[in-house]
Design an enzyme around this catalytic site. Structure first.
Site, short mmCIF file in Angstrom:
data_model
loop_
_atom_site.label_atom_id
_atom_site.label_comp_id
_atom_site.label_asym_id
_atom_site.label_seq_id
_atom_site.Cartn_x
_atom_site.Cartn_y
_atom_site.Cartn_z
N GLU A 183 72.97 -27.07 41.15
CA GLU A 183 72.04 -26.43 42.08
C GLU A 183 72.74 -26.22 43.42
O GLU A 183 72.37 -26.80 44.44
CB GLU A 183 70.76 -27.28 42.16
CG GLU A 183 70.10 -27.37 40.77
CD GLU A 183 69.02 -28.45 40.61
OE1 GLU A 183 68.66 -29.10 41.61
OE2 GLU A 183 68.56 -28.64 39.47
N ARG A 238 74.59 -30.54 35.06
CA ARG A 238 73.44 -31.02 35.84
C ARG A 238 73.52 -32.51 36.15
O ARG A 238 73.17 -32.95 37.24
CB ARG A 238 72.19 -30.72 35.01
CG ARG A 238 70.90 -31.45 35.39
CD ARG A 238 69.82 -31.11 34.37
NE ARG A 238 68.63 -31.92 34.47
CZ ARG A 238 67.58 -31.60 35.23
NH1 ARG A 238 67.58 -30.51 35.96
NH2 ARG A 238 66.51 -32.39 35.25
#
Lengths: 420, 209
Positions: A183, A238
């Site tokens: 992200e 992630r």
């Protein structure tokens, strides 16, 4: 050994037409008149194409000669025949030039010298971000300090920036970015937030008033191992990079590893899945270090964990349908924060509890912090809503950070004005 | 009636958008959801769950305008291998892309070497302008995959075009073999998917594999 001017000149030439493959630089230190004469004779042999970097000056002064490859054998033979000793200073001139070239290219992407020349509109490496942090501290030693709260699985330091105008263990706000490494807009926004806090304080506006009575803690690269992995190997990584026995799969979801509904529905027990909760709560050093910090600090009043993407502002709970006792207040604060965010560029956010707005998720960060008594526990999901997703174009970093900051200020101000 | 901020409505909307992209998307038209205005859910005995949605859509190439659309998404009970039934009605007209489509078609047909590319967008979100239409065709192809594979417990987005290769054909269609990465929001998995799209300026796109 440095011969900067000559080497630079050679680089300039080398990048054009000539090549110096196999050329060597020999050094002779004449110790007698005979030796000096032998060396001087070499200067007259034009066909050898010798290049005297240091010409013969006298006894005891070094003579440096760049010898092209075809002339190596005759030159060495000439010196040896006269009993003149020599040393090889550069074994292959071209190799050295190539190295220099690489170094020059690397330094043209050199780290900026101040946080004012740092490029906030680009994505950066871990080293660049850590260097930014050190610069920020160096430039603002009375406001900013860097704390190491632990080490990651791969032994990377876990750094938190502390912004404080004094006092002892003042009520504090915690913000983390990059807990999910893919992200990228979040770590980039974290860097911008850090600079913004410093600027506001210098100009006595914005969060300057909050800093009068509260401290701000900001962890920018909360999952450095994952972040490094997204840069070297898999942009879509992630989780953390831990290996727990019994599986070939790597990594634990750091947002399922907290001790709040741990292991219940809303996380996976399969180490190969993206929402793997880990073998036990706080198994991940990235998580445990924050837990230890929060517990030992004991005076954190607002906790914000930042993710992307989806454009949501979320409050507890994720692991249960039971509404949080402070749900109404959290909902009202969210409404205000989202309105502030939208006011800048019109970006639309939804808000609500995790379990109703996005999905059931157990072992999540803000469920744990809320249960610890940190009432103002929020999670952001930043831009966008799926067009670029994790691959948000760099030119959206600053607008995203700017609008998010307005929402963060609403939360911080509310915490300050509603001390508990 | 469902609050638009609650996820079941958002998931159904994503299916409707995928379906619409498949039907109406193209190299010159990339539809995306601007706002989910209203949602209703009805449980139909022995059939499944029906969602009625009111959506506001925009074309990423023409963001000043929006178009309203109503959609009906029915997730079937029981057999999870059945795709949801989707019906979409677009109110008003979508901007014509005839010229852009023909230009793109001619450009690709006249390429000496078959087009091949990877990582669209790249890690930093960059898309070379000449590959924008290729990405929008990936939206068409992935729209189909998303529609066919969605359930009430999934929400897919196209994360990245990992690889695309044009395959020259003897008929008039363009063929693109894609490997797309689909991000599934609930499980957070990023799943590679192979899908072949055939496209023609007048006939539109269809998935052949």
């Amino acid at each position: 050994m440095r011969l900067p001017v000559l080497l630079a000149a050679l680089v300039a030439v080398a990048t054009c037409t000539e090549t110096f493959v196999g050329h060597q630089v020999l050094r002779v230190v004449p110790k007698s008149d005979e030796e000096l004469q032998t060396v001087q004779e070499l200067q007259d042999l034009e066909h050898l194409q010798l290049d005297f970097w240091l010409a013969p000056r006298g006894l005891g002064s070094p003579v440096d000669i760049r010898v092209p490859f075809p002339s190596l054998q005759p030159v060495k033979a000439h010196l040896e025949a006269s009993g003149v000793s020599y040393s090889i200073m550069i074994e292959d001139v071209q190799a050295l030039l190539d190295e220099e070239q690489t170094e020059m290219l690397r330094s043209s992407r050199q780290l900026p010298l101040t946080t004012n020349t740092f490029n906030y509109e680009a994505y950066h490496t871990i080293d660049e971000i850590y260097s930014f942090m050190d610069m920020l501290v160096a430039e603002n030693p009375n406001l900013v300090s860097k704390l190491e709260i632990g080490r990651s699985t791969e032994n990377r330091p876990l750094y938190v920036l502390k912004f404080s105008t004094g006092g002892t263990k003042r009520p504090a706000v915690w913000i983390d970015t990059g807990i999910h490494s893919r992200e990228w807009v979040t770590q980039a926004s974290g860097v911008w937030f850090a600079k913004k806090i410093v600027q506001d304080h210098a100009n006595n506006e914005g969060v300057a008033s909050i800093l009068e009575t509260m401290d701000i803690f900001l962890e920018i690269v909360t999952n450095p191992d994952g972040f490094a992995y997204t840069q070297t190997t898999n942009r879509m990584w992630r989780k953390t990079r831990s290996k727990h026995s019994g599986s070939i799969c790597v990594g634990v979801d750091p947002n399922r590893n907290w001790d709040a509904g741990f292991g219940e529905a809303g996380a996976s027990g399969n180490p190969c899945m993206e929402t793997y909760h880990g073998p036990y709560p706080n198994s991940e050093p990235e998580v445990k270090s924050i837990v230890d910090f929060v517990k030992s600090h004991g005076n954190i009043k607002a906790f914000v964990s930042i993710h992307s993407y989806s454009q949501l502002l979320l409050y507890p709970y994720g692991y249960t349908q039971t509404p949080a006792p402070d749900q109404q207040e959290l909902h009202e604060v969210s409404a205000k924060a989202v309105a502030a965010l939208s006011s800048l560029y019109g970006t639309q956010y939804e808000y609500g509890s995790i379990i109703t707005t996005i999905y059931r998720a157990s072992g999540g960060t803000i469920d744990w912090t809320y249960n610890q008594g940190i009432k103002y526990s929020f999670t952001f999901e930043l831009r966008d809503t799926g067009r670029y997703g994790f691959l948000l174009p760099a030119k959206q970093i600053v607008p995203t950070a700017e609008e998010t900051w307005l929402a963060l200020k609403v939360i911080m101000e509310h915490a300050r004005d509603n001390m508990y | 009636e469902l609050p638009p901020s609650h996820f079941p409505a958002a998931r159904a909307a994503a299916v409707a958008v995928g379906y619409l992209r498949y039907l109406r998307g193209g190299p010159g038209r990339g539809l995306q959801l601007r706002e989910l205005r209203r949602a209703r859910r009805q449980d139909i005995d022995d059939v499944g769950h029906k969602y009625d949605l009111e959506l506001e859509l925009e074309d990423v190439l023409d963001r000043d305008r929006t178009v309203t659309c109503t959609a009906e998404v029915v997730y079937h009970l029981g057999n999870k291998n059945t795709a949801p039934d989707v019906q979409v009605t677009v109110q008003g007209e979508l901007r014509s892309t005839e010229e852009a489509d023909q230009e793109f078609y001619n450009r690709i047909r006249s390429l000496e070497k078959e087009l091949e590319a990877e990582n669209i967008p790249d890690s930093h979100g960059n898309i070379p302008p000449e590959l924008e239409p290729i990405l929008l065709l990936a939206w068409v192809a992935s729209g189909y995959v998303i529609w066919r594979n969605s359930t009430e417990n999934t929400k897919f987005h196209l994360a990245q075009v990992k690889h695309v290769k044009q395959v020259k054909r003897s008929d008039e269609d363009l063929q693109f073999d894609y490997v797309v990465l689909l991000h599934e929001m609930v499980s957070q998995e990023v799943i590679p998917w192979e899908v072949t799209l055939l496209w023609h300026p007048r006939r539109g796109g269809r998935v052949s594999r």
